[in-house]
Design a protein around this motif. Sequence first.
Motif, PDB file in Angstrom:
ATOM      1  N   CYS A  62       1.186  -5.694   4.853  1.00 25.05           N
ATOM      2  CA  CYS A  62       1.348  -4.238   4.866  1.00 25.05           C
ATOM      3  C   CYS A  62       0.263  -3.524   4.083  1.00 25.05           C
ATOM      4  O   CYS A  62       0.347  -2.307   3.857  1.00 25.05           O
ATOM      5  CB  CYS A  62       2.726  -3.873   4.317  1.00 25.05           C
ATOM      6  SG  CYS A  62       4.094  -4.508   5.310  1.00 25.05           S
ATOM      7  N   GLY A  63      -0.752  -4.255   3.602  1.00 25.75           N
ATOM      8  CA  GLY A  63      -1.897  -3.635   2.938  1.00 25.75           C
ATOM      9  C   GLY A  63      -1.645  -3.187   1.520  1.00 25.75           C
ATOM     10  O   GLY A  63      -2.303  -2.242   1.044  1.00 25.75           O
ATOM     11  N   ALA A  64      -0.732  -3.845   0.789  1.00 26.35           N
ATOM     12  CA  ALA A  64      -0.452  -3.463  -0.598  1.00 26.35           C
ATOM     13  C   ALA A  64      -1.620  -3.844  -1.494  1.00 26.35           C
ATOM     14  O   ALA A  64      -2.239  -4.900  -1.328  1.00 26.35           O
ATOM     15  CB  ALA A  64       0.833  -4.141  -1.079  1.00 26.35           C
ATOM     16  N   ALA A  65      -1.920  -2.991  -2.481  1.00 26.01           N
ATOM     17  CA  ALA A  65      -2.982  -3.259  -3.447  1.00 26.01           C
ATOM     18  C   ALA A  65      -2.492  -4.268  -4.483  1.00 26.01           C
ATOM     19  O   ALA A  65      -1.302  -4.566  -4.591  1.00 26.01           O
ATOM     20  CB  ALA A  65      -3.426  -1.966  -4.130  1.00 26.01           C
ATOM     21  N   GLU A  66      -3.438  -4.781  -5.287  1.00 28.25           N
ATOM     22  CA  GLU A  66      -3.103  -5.804  -6.276  1.00 28.25           C
ATOM     23  C   GLU A  66      -2.082  -5.291  -7.288  1.00 28.25           C
ATOM     24  O   GLU A  66      -1.132  -5.995  -7.638  1.00 28.25           O
ATOM     25  CB  GLU A  66      -4.381  -6.252  -7.001  1.00 28.25           C
ATOM     26  CG  GLU A  66      -4.180  -7.374  -8.005  1.00 28.25           C
ATOM     27  CD  GLU A  66      -3.788  -8.678  -7.331  1.00 28.25           C
ATOM     28  OE1 GLU A  66      -3.124  -9.496  -7.989  1.00 28.25           O
ATOM     29  OE2 GLU A  66      -4.146  -8.872  -6.159  1.00 28.25           O
ATOM     30  N   GLU A  67      -2.267  -4.059  -7.767  1.00 28.59           N
ATOM     31  CA  GLU A  67      -1.328  -3.500  -8.752  1.00 28.59           C
ATOM     32  C   GLU A  67       0.069  -3.341  -8.142  1.00 28.59           C
ATOM     33  O   GLU A  67       1.087  -3.601  -8.797  1.00 28.59           O
ATOM     34  CB  GLU A  67      -1.855  -2.149  -9.242  1.00 28.59           C
ATOM     35  CG  GLU A  67      -1.015  -1.549 -10.360  1.00 28.59           C
ATOM     36  CD  GLU A  67      -1.636  -0.284 -10.923  1.00 28.59           C
ATOM     37  OE1 GLU A  67      -0.951   0.417 -11.684  1.00 28.59           O
ATOM     38  OE2 GLU A  67      -2.822  -0.008 -10.607  1.00 28.59           O
ATOM     39  N   GLU A  68       0.129  -2.940  -6.889  1.00 29.49           N
ATOM     40  CA  GLU A  68       1.421  -2.792  -6.219  1.00 29.49           C
ATOM     41  C   GLU A  68       2.103  -4.145  -6.037  1.00 29.49           C
ATOM     42  O   GLU A  68       3.324  -4.266  -6.175  1.00 29.49           O
ATOM     43  CB  GLU A  68       1.222  -2.121  -4.864  1.00 29.49           C
ATOM     44  CG  GLU A  68       2.527  -1.759  -4.156  1.00 29.49           C
ATOM     45  CD  GLU A  68       2.285  -1.028  -2.853  1.00 29.49           C
ATOM     46  OE1 GLU A  68       3.274  -0.672  -2.188  1.00 29.49           O
ATOM     47  OE2 GLU A  68       1.106  -0.816  -2.491  1.00 29.49           O
ATOM     48  N   ARG A  69       1.311  -5.181  -5.769  1.00 34.04           N
ATOM     49  CA  ARG A  69       1.881  -6.514  -5.630  1.00 34.04           C
ATOM     50  C   ARG A  69       2.425  -7.030  -6.954  1.00 34.04           C
ATOM     51  O   ARG A  69       3.461  -7.705  -6.990  1.00 34.04           O
ATOM     52  CB  ARG A  69       0.828  -7.474  -5.077  1.00 34.04           C
ATOM     53  CG  ARG A  69       0.483  -7.239  -3.617  1.00 34.04           C
ATOM     54  CD  ARG A  69      -0.763  -7.992  -3.213  1.00 34.04           C
ATOM     55  NE  ARG A  69      -0.625  -9.432  -3.419  1.00 34.04           N
ATOM     56  CZ  ARG A  69      -1.671 -10.264  -3.434  1.00 34.04           C
ATOM     57  NH1 ARG A  69      -2.901  -9.804  -3.262  1.00 34.04           N
ATOM     58  NH2 ARG A  69      -1.474 -11.551  -3.628  1.00 34.04           N
ATOM     59  N   ARG A  70       1.747  -6.709  -8.046  1.00 32.67           N
ATOM     60  CA  ARG A  70       2.247  -7.126  -9.364  1.00 32.67           C
ATOM     61  C   ARG A  70       3.567  -6.430  -9.680  1.00 32.67           C
ATOM     62  O   ARG A  70       4.503  -7.040 -10.219  1.00 32.67           O
ATOM     63  CB  ARG A  70       1.211  -6.842 -10.450  1.00 32.67           C
ATOM     64  CG  ARG A  70       0.044  -7.819 -10.457  1.00 32.67           C
ATOM     65  CD  ARG A  70      -0.722  -7.747 -11.762  1.00 32.67           C
ATOM     66  NE  ARG A  70      -1.349  -6.448 -11.956  1.00 32.67           N
ATOM     67  CZ  ARG A  70      -2.589  -6.168 -11.611  1.00 32.67           C
ATOM     68  NH1 ARG A  70      -3.344  -7.100 -11.044  1.00 32.67           N
ATOM     69  NH2 ARG A  70      -3.094  -4.966 -11.821  1.00 32.67           N
TER      70      ARG A  70
END
Length: 399
Positions: A62-70
């Motif tokens: 879904c194109g989540a950024a690294e910070e969002e994944r953390r």
Amino acid sequence: MPKDAAVEEFAGLVRALKARDGRSYEALGRRLSVSASTLHRYCSGATVPEEFAVVDRLALLCGAAEEERRALEAAWTEADRARRRAASPAPTPVPAVSAAPESNPEPSAPEPGPGPAPDPSAADPSAPEAPRARPRRGAPAPLLVAAAVALVVLALAATLLGHPTRTTSAPAPASTAPGRTAAPLPFTWSIGSQLWEGGCGHTYLVDRAPRAVAPPPVAADSGAWAGTHGAVHGGEALVRITVQGRSPSDAVVLHALHVRVVDRAAPLPWNAYRMDNGCGGAVTPRHFAVDLDRPRPLARPVDGLDASGAEVRKIPAVSFPYKVTSSDPEELLVSARTAGCDCRWYLELEWSAGGRTGTVRITDGGKPFRTSGTRGRPAYVHDSAEGRWITDSDSGQTG
């Protein structure tokens, strides 16, 4: 029962990812190798995934950024803790045991432990003399001297010839150069070993009578249920391997997947407990089929099928060599079946990256996976209306 706040927060993040992507539950489920109903339960908060890997894969899709994944991983950790707390039975209080009152306030000497027999010469003179034990006759002195001389000669010979003695049971020392440590793998891997077909169908063998077996859990709590009951996979074990590179640009090439059976025994004479009354899904994920009854089992790639649309679509099987990176992980699903053995087995994954090659052993937390045949065993399904396990004949099912 109201949902835990941590579970609801995690489910909200998953719903937001799904809404942002715009694809249907079926379409996303195909990419994640889970059923549409399982993904829907993640979004509604009805189920928390056993592992973060499947959620991280959804975030990447879904194109989540690294910070969002953390942040998503932190939310999953709290939700998983809440799930485990809800699944764990409350501890039974242990009644306090009051100490018996001390009848003698004076400190008593400690009770003597076992020791050497008392010297007869120190016995009470008023007591009758006990019969003396006849001393054992030891080996003649010349023989003892000869044995000692022989041992000395053998030791001197071993030293002079330069051949130190070895024990055959001792493992060979590792061939790691002094001062050097093994380089870390260029990828990470994790497994899921308590998977159910379609998220709802599975059979366990349990060495307990039906009245001593708890009702079937939800699929996310299957690991805790199986551990509590000492359950073994019956007939089939599904193992999901998630492989992810450490770099977005330097790919890791996966070359082959091997099966190693370390022990075969007769199938367990236990009862078989089915976790459902029959279920199915529109998507059959691609996987590796393993026949554990063969002398040398192979991991055979099998196509998946997608019947969620107007036409049935084939999902091509994984074909080695296969590349993975940090932004493009892959899930390998293994279906290991047996009818005639209680098999213990593990997997080996061959890889190469950056001029390095290697093989990683895939196990179930350091132990071999275990699958046992169910042919001829009493089979039970759970009657939710009556709250008890019943036989297949009682339920109207066969086979």
